[in-house]
Design an enzyme around this catalytic site. Structure first.
Site, PDB file in Angstrom:
ATOM      1  N   ILE A  32       0.752  -1.346  -0.043  1.00  0.00           N
ATOM      2  CA  ILE A  32       0.290   0.021  -0.012  1.00  0.00           C
ATOM      3  C   ILE A  32       0.912   1.252   0.076  1.00  0.00           C
ATOM      4  O   ILE A  32       0.663   2.455  -0.612  1.00  0.00           O
ATOM      5  CB  ILE A  32      -0.902  -0.013   1.316  1.00  0.00           C
ATOM      6  CG1 ILE A  32      -2.070  -1.179   0.881  1.00  0.00           C
ATOM      7  CG2 ILE A  32      -1.788   1.370   1.365  1.00  0.00           C
ATOM      8  CD1 ILE A  32      -2.874  -1.609   2.377  1.00  0.00           C
ATOM      9  N   TYR A 181      -0.408  -8.717  15.902  1.00  0.00           N
ATOM     10  CA  TYR A 181      -0.265  -7.771  14.730  1.00  0.00           C
ATOM     11  C   TYR A 181      -1.553  -6.837  14.890  1.00  0.00           C
ATOM     12  O   TYR A 181      -1.377  -5.659  14.669  1.00  0.00           O
ATOM     13  CB  TYR A 181      -0.388  -8.442  13.364  1.00  0.00           C
ATOM     14  CG  TYR A 181      -0.459  -7.431  12.279  1.00  0.00           C
ATOM     15  CD1 TYR A 181       0.539  -6.845  11.636  1.00  0.00           C
ATOM     16  CD2 TYR A 181      -1.966  -7.374  11.652  1.00  0.00           C
ATOM     17  CE1 TYR A 181       0.160  -6.030  10.662  1.00  0.00           C
ATOM     18  CE2 TYR A 181      -2.034  -6.397  10.680  1.00  0.00           C
ATOM     19  CZ  TYR A 181      -1.090  -5.783  10.200  1.00  0.00           C
ATOM     20  OH  TYR A 181      -1.234  -4.802   9.059  1.00  0.00           O
ATOM     21  N   LYS A 185      -1.581  -2.430  15.376  1.00  0.00           N
ATOM     22  CA  LYS A 185      -2.197  -1.842  14.319  1.00  0.00           C
ATOM     23  C   LYS A 185      -3.143  -0.795  15.569  1.00  0.00           C
ATOM     24  O   LYS A 185      -3.285   0.547  15.190  1.00  0.00           O
ATOM     25  CB  LYS A 185      -2.863  -2.309  13.339  1.00  0.00           C
ATOM     26  CG  LYS A 185      -1.978  -3.005  12.451  1.00  0.00           C
ATOM     27  CD  LYS A 185      -0.901  -2.267  11.878  1.00  0.00           C
ATOM     28  CE  LYS A 185      -1.298  -1.174  10.804  1.00  0.00           C
ATOM     29  NZ  LYS A 185      -0.256  -0.276  10.337  1.00  0.00           N
TER      30      LYS A 185
END
Length: 316
Positions: A32, A181, A185
């Site tokens: 991204i 993870y 975030k």
């Protein structure tokens, strides 16, 4: 105001001119982040790719230059897992001001064992959250030098169902890679919320915005050889998923809008329009758990302790 109708029309294919502005995209060499950098380069701005791998960064810059005529794009070495290197990395930007930083770089591990950074932090939490937290401290003078700069934090839809364990931020007691993870975030997004609150309190011209890409798959992403190559087989097999999710080029849209759109405000969350998974970017309601200021404040204090950042050093 949270609906798209309350903001001016935004065309992801026709971005406003940003000539003379300077943007930093961490992890801009792949995924991204690459598409954020490519799209921002189309505006005439100077775009700097922060990457821990200089060779991959050079490949990415070459790809952008080949696709965007006159692109003002370059790379600096940036390793978010090495906190002691961040000051030098910021010096290497060699700019007088920074109009926006997109905190995009990240590590995602699928399997054990638990790994640590050189500073002794769990790798995903240490890179995705603590690295960006400490980087912001070094960038703040450059951000404050711009008339209205933005810190854009790339969260994840994976964080929506997670909750932080403030007594085990480093996942020492119970390490599950996918959960760790998602929590890393989520920590990033809490940081974005708390950063905006502190910037407002300080009367700073810098604002903090949170974004997430929805569901962004490699198999739905257009090829950018040699940065990313999609086979015909992958494209065909992924076609049914396009009704629910999208490619990484589209996953970049919320971050690009958060950088460029004058209608975007500090403290907002932007993501894809359709179920938060795909489509053009829209202003979305802040998730309920992100609005918990006590968790955000405790995470901020813990992050200062873990990185050695002065608690008053970030708000400019």
């Amino acid at each position: 105001m949270s609906s798209a109708s309350s903001t001016p029309h935004w065309n992801v294919q026709r971005l406003p001119c940003a000539d003379g502005r300077v943007f930093l995209v961490t992890g801009g060499n792949a995924g991204i982040g690459y598409f954020v950098a490519e799209q921002l380069s189309e505006t005439g701005a100077t775009v700097v790719l922060g990457s821990r791998n200089p060779a991959k960064a050079e490949v990415a810059t070459a790809s952008i230059r080949a696709r965007v005529a006159g692109a003002r794009v370059r790379a600096v070495r940036l390793d978010l897992a090495d906190l002691s290197s961040l000051g030098t990395a910021v010096e290497s930007l060699k700019v007088e001001r920074l109009d926006a930083v997109v905190h995009n770089a990240g590590v995602a591990l699928d399997d054990p064992p638990r790994r640590e950074t050189g500073d002794g932090h769990e790798l995903m939490f240490g890179t995705n959250h603590l690295g960006h937290f400490a980087l912001t401290r070094w960038l703040m003078p450059l951000l404050s030098a711009a008339p209205a700069s933005r810190v854009v934090t790339m969260g994840s839809f994976a964080a929506k169902s997670e909750r932080l364990d403030l007594d085990d931020l480093q996942s020492r007691n119970d390490y599950q890679p996918k959960r760790s993870y998602g929590r890393s975030k989520l920590a990033q997004m809490y940081f974005g919320v708390e950063l905006d609150r502190r910037l407002r309190a300080a009367g700073s011209t810098v604002t903090s915005v949170m974004v997430h890409p929805g569901g962004a798959l490699d198999s739905l992403t257009p090829s950018r050889p040699p940065v990313h190559m999609r086979t015909t087989g992958a494209r065909l097999s992924a076609a049914p998923a396009a009704f629910l999710v999208q490619g990484k080029h589209a996953g970049a849209w919320p971050a690009v809008r958060a950088v460029l759109d004058p209608a975007v405000r500090g403290g907002q969350l932007w993501g894809p329009r359709v179920f938060g998974l795909r489509g053009e970017p829209r202003h979305a309601p802040i998730w309920n758990h992100l609005a918990d200021t006590s968790v955000a404040a405790r995470l901020w204090d813990a992050s200062c302790d873990l990185t050695g950042v002065d608690p008053g050093a970030i708000p400019g």
